[in-house]
Design an enzyme around this catalytic site. Structure first.
Site, PDB file in Angstrom:
ATOM      1  N   GLU A 107     -38.642  65.854  33.081  1.00 42.01           N
ATOM      2  CA  GLU A 107     -37.351  66.551  33.226  1.00 42.01           C
ATOM      3  C   GLU A 107     -37.415  67.651  34.278  1.00 42.01           C
ATOM      4  O   GLU A 107     -36.477  67.829  35.061  1.00 42.01           O
ATOM      5  CB  GLU A 107     -36.886  67.126  31.884  1.00 42.01           C
ATOM      6  N   HIS A 155     -34.541  67.713  17.964  1.00 40.15           N
ATOM      7  CA  HIS A 155     -33.501  66.919  18.626  1.00 40.15           C
ATOM      8  C   HIS A 155     -32.100  67.407  18.272  1.00 40.15           C
ATOM      9  O   HIS A 155     -31.142  66.633  18.370  1.00 40.15           O
ATOM     10  CB  HIS A 155     -33.647  65.436  18.269  1.00 40.15           C
TER      11      HIS A 155
END
Lengths: 324, 328
Positions: free
Chosen positions: B60, B129
C-alpha cells in the site's frame, strides 16, 4: 571510463557543479552556526560526485526525488542556487517562497520533485514519475536518491519490487555514507553491499566509488541508457562519505577523526581537479577561476537573501490546496 | 432515471472519466483481472487495458506513493484501497507527501489524486478490518475527505474527485455497495463542502454521513410515527471541506441537534460538528448537542457485541429524547 569519458565541456560543467555544491554547503554550515539558517541542515559535502555523476545524464524532462540531505541533488539537477540560498533562510525569494526550507526544496519545472524529510519516502514517488514516463512513452527516466538508512525501510523494498515487475525507467541511487544518522551501516544493514539487495528483485545492482566522479558517471550512463531503452530499473550503490555530521550540531561521537581525514584525503573535487589538470583538459588557473566565480556568485546570493523580505504573514495560509 | 447500485455508480463514474480523460488511471490490489474484491472495478480492465487499469502487489505504501508521483508528473490516478483499514500502511505517503507537497513546494506541485475504498463496519470483520477514518484523515490540512451515502452522491462525488486538482479521499460505505438509487444518465457532479438535507423537519436536527444517513432516515420515520417528533436529517457528505452553514441554519430552526457517527467519539467528526454548532449557533441551542458514537473499544467480532458497540436506532432515540428533555 575509457568508453564513456565525457567531453571537456561536460567535465568542466561537472567540476563547476561540484564546486557549487561544496561552496553552498560550507556557507550553509557557517551561516547555520551564525544563526542565519534555522531548523535542520544536513550537508552533502563529500558526496558531490554522486549527485553530479548521476545528474550529468539527465535533462529537465527527467525526474529526481531527493532526501533530507538534498542540496547537492538540487544543484546537480539545475535548481536555481540563488533561490535555494533564500529558501534556506526562509525568505520570500526562496524557490519554495520560504515554505519548505532545507528539507523540502522542490523545483517541478526542473523535474526536481522535492527533497523529502522522511527517510525512504521519495522512492515510491520516483516509481510513479517513471510509470508516467512509461505510459506516455516519452523516454524520460526518474532517479531516486536515498541513503543506506532508507535501504532498511519498507518503501525501498516496495519500490524496487514495483519497478522490477513493471520494468520502470527508474534508477535507484543509494548513497551509502556509512551512517544512518549515528548508526553504522555495518550494524543496521544486513548485507555488506546494499547493491546485493537488487538480486532479491532480479534487477542489476552496481557498486560504484562515490568519491570518484568517473566511477559514478560511467555506471549512471549505463543505468540511464538501460532505463531509457525500456530495459527497466537499476540499483546503484555509491560508497561515499559525508564530511560533516548528520546535521549541523551533530556531536559526531560515532566516528573517529582519523576516519574523517582518511576520506577527506580522497576529496572528490580534488580528484576531479587533478584528473583535469593531469590530462591537460584544464589548467589550475582555469579551475581557480571557476572556484572564484562560484564563490563570488554564492556570496552575492547570501547577501541578496539577507536583504530579501520575509514572506508575507498572510502567505502562511496559502498553497494548502489548489482550490478549496 | 436509471436505478443502479452504489457500486455501479462508482464504477460508471470512473469509466466515464477514463473515457473523457486519458490521464485517468486506476490502480490497486486485485482490481484488474479479478475485478476488485468488492467488484467496484469489474470490467474496467477489459474496457481500458492494462496501461489504464493496473493490478498492484500488496504494497500500500509503495503503490500509493507511486500514485502520488504520477499525479505530480501530470497523471490523474485513482487508487483503490481494498479497504481503508489497509491505508495505515500508506498513511505516511498520504499524510507526509500527498497532503503537504503543494504547501512545502510553495505552490509549485499539485497532487490530483483520488484514493477510494470501503470504510466502516457492521459486517463482523472485527478489530483490524473495521475502522471509520473520517476523523483521522479529516484532521490533516491538504486532504479532502468525503463520505457519500447514496448512489447519486457516490457517482457525482467520484467525478468531482477525479477532476479535483487536490488529493481526495473517498470513504465509501462498504455496507452500502449493493444498495440502489437513482443515478441520472446525464453528466453531473456533486460539489464538495455542501451538505444535503435528506429529510426536512422542525423539532430536532439529526446529523450524520455515509451509512448512518440511512439509519437516521429510518429512525426519523419512527420518531415521527411513534413519538410525534419531526426530525430534520442532514447528510454531511463532505468532511473536509466542511459545510457549517447548512447545519447552523437547521439548528436555528430546530434549536436541537444529535450527531451520529460510527467512529470513536474522542477527536471525532461528531465532536467537530458539536464544536461548530456551539461556536456558530450557541444562542439558538435549547439543549447541549448530543454525540452518538461507536463504543471506545476495538470493533468486536460476535454479532451481538458488534451491534452493542455501534450506534443503533435505540441509541439515537434515547439521545433525541434527552435533547428534547422528554425522558431522563
Amino acid at each position: 571510463m575509457t568508453t564513456s569519458l565525457p567531453d571537456r565541456e561536460r567535465l568542466l560543467d561537472a567540476y563547476t557543479r561540484m564546486v557549487e555544491i561544496r561552496t553552498f554547503e560550507d556557507a550553509a554550515g557557517k551561516n547555520f552556526a551564525d544563526g542565519l539558517v534555522p531548523g535542520f541542515v544536513h550537508l552533502y559535502a563529500g558526496e558531490e560526485a554522486v549527485a553530479v555523476g548521476i545528474c550529468s545524464h539527465l535533462t529537465d524532462d527527467d525526474f529526481i526525488t531527493s532526501t533530507h540531505r538534498g542540496h547537492g541533488h538540487c544543484i546537480a539537477k539545475g535548481v536555481d542556487i540563488h533561490g535555494m540560498v533564500a529558501e534556506l533562510m526562509g525568505k520570500s525569494t526562496g524557490v519554495c517562497h520560504g515554505k519548505g526550507g532545507s528539507m523540502h526544496i522542490a523545483d517541478v519545472d526542473k523535474g526536481m520533485l522535492g527533497a523529502n524529510g522522511i527517510v525512504g519516502a521519495g522512492l515510491p514517488l520516483a516509481c510513479g514519475a517513471a510509470l508516467t514516463a512509461k505510459i506516455r512513452g516519452n523516454g524520460a527516466v526518474s532517479v531516486s536518491f536515498f541513503g543506506d538508512g532508507a535501504s532498511n525501510q519498507g518503501t525501498f523494498h516496495e519500490a524496487l519490487n514495483l519497478a522490477a515487475i513493471w520494468k520502470l525507467p527508474v534508477i535507484f541511487v543509494c548513497e551509502n555514507n556509512g551512517y544512518a544518522e549515528a548508526t553504522p551501516a555495518s550494524y543496521a544493514v544486513s548485507v555488506g553491499d546494499i547493491a546485493n539487495r537488487a538480486a532479491a528483485y532480479d534487477i542489476p545492482g552496481i557498486i560504484v566509488d562515490g568519491l570518484d566522479f568517473f566511477s559514478v558517471y560511467e555506471a549512471a550512463g549505463a543505468a540511464v541508457d538501460r532505463a531509457r531503452s525500456g530495459q527497466g530499473p537499476t540499483l546503484i550503490e555509491a560508497k561515499t562519505y559525508r564530511f560533516y555530521g548528520h546535521f549541523q550540531g551533530d556531536t559526531i561521537t560515532y566516528r573517529t577523526d582519523e576516519e574523517v581525514s582518511r576520506y577527506r584525503d580522497r576529496d572528490p573535487i580534488t580528484g576531479l581537479r587533478t584528473f583535469l589538470v593531469d590530462h591537460d583538459l584544464a589548467t589550475s588557473g582555469e579551475l581557480d577561476a571557476i572556484d572564484k566565480k562560484v564563490n563570488e556568485a554564492l556570496a552575492r546570493s547570501w547577501d541578496d537573501a539577507k536583504a530579501a523580505p520575509w514572506p508575507a504573514v498572510e502567505d502562511a495560509l496559502t498553497n494548502v490546496y489548489v482550490s478549496y | 432515471m436509471p436505478v443502479i447500485t452504489y457500486r455501479e455508480a462508482i464504477k460508471s463514474a470512473m469509466a466515464e472519466e477514463m473515457e473523457r480523460d486519458d490521464r485517468v488511471v486506476v490502480m490497486g490490489e486485485d482490481i484488474g483481472l479479478y475485478g476488485g474484491t468488492h467488484l467496484v472495478t469489474d470490467g474496467l480492465l477489459d474496457r481500458f487495458g492494462p496501461k489504464r487499469v493496473m493490478d498492484t502487489p500488496i504494497a500500500e505504501g509503495g503503490f500509493t506513493g507511486a500514485a502520488i508521483g504520477m499525479a505530480m508528473a501530470g497523471m490523474r490516478p485513482i487508487v483503490e484501497m481494498m479497504t481503508w483499514n489497509f491505508s495505515f500502511q500508506a498513511a505516511d505517503q498520504i499524510i507526509q507527501n500527498a497532503a503537504k507537497i503543494r504547501y512545502f513546494s510553495g505552490g509549485q506541485a499539485s497532487v490530483p489524486l483520488v484514493i477510494r475504498g470501503p470504510n466502516g463496519g457492521g459486517v463482523q470483520l472485527s478489530a483490524q478490518h473495521t475502522h471509520s477514518l473520517e476523523g483521522f484523515y479529516g484532521h490533516f490540512p491538504g486532504l479532502k475527505v468525503v463520505a457519500p451515502a447514496t448512489p447519486y452522491d457516490a457517482h457525482g462525488m467520484m467525478i468531482e474527485a477525479i477532476r479535483d486538482p487536490d488529493p481526495v479521499l473517498i470513504l465509501e460505505a462498504g455496507a452500502l455497495y449493493g444498495t440502489k438509487g437513482d443515478v441520472p444518465e446525464e453528466e453531473y457532479t456533486v460539489p464538495f463542502g455542501k451538505s444535503r438535507i435528506a429529510r426536512e423537519g422542525t423539532d430536532i436536527t439529526l446529523i450524520g454521513y455515509g451509512r448512518q444517513v440511512n439509519l437516521l432516515l429510518k429512525t426519523a420515520e419512527k420518531l415521527a410515527s411513534n413519538e410525534g417528533v419531526d426530525a430534520e436529517v442532514i447528510d454531511l457528505r463532505s468532511i473536509r471541506p466542511f459545510d457549517t452553514e447548512t447545519i447552523v441554519d437547521s439548528v436555528k430552526k430546530t434549536n436541537r441537534a444529535v450527531v451520529i457517527e460510527e467512529q470513536w467519539r474522542w477527536f471525532s467528526v461528531a465532536s467537530e460538528v458539536a464544536a461548530h454548532l456551539q461556536e456558530h449557533a450557541f444562542d439558538y441551542l435549547d439543549a447541549p448537542v448530543e454525540r452518538v458514537s461507536g463504543a471506545e473499544v476495538p470493533a468486536p467480532y460476535a454479532r451481538n457485541l458488534e451491534i452493542a458497540a455501534f450506534p443503533g436506532e435505540d441509541d439515537i432515540i434515547d439521545a433525541v429524547n434527552r435533547v428534547l428533555y422528554r425522558r431522563s
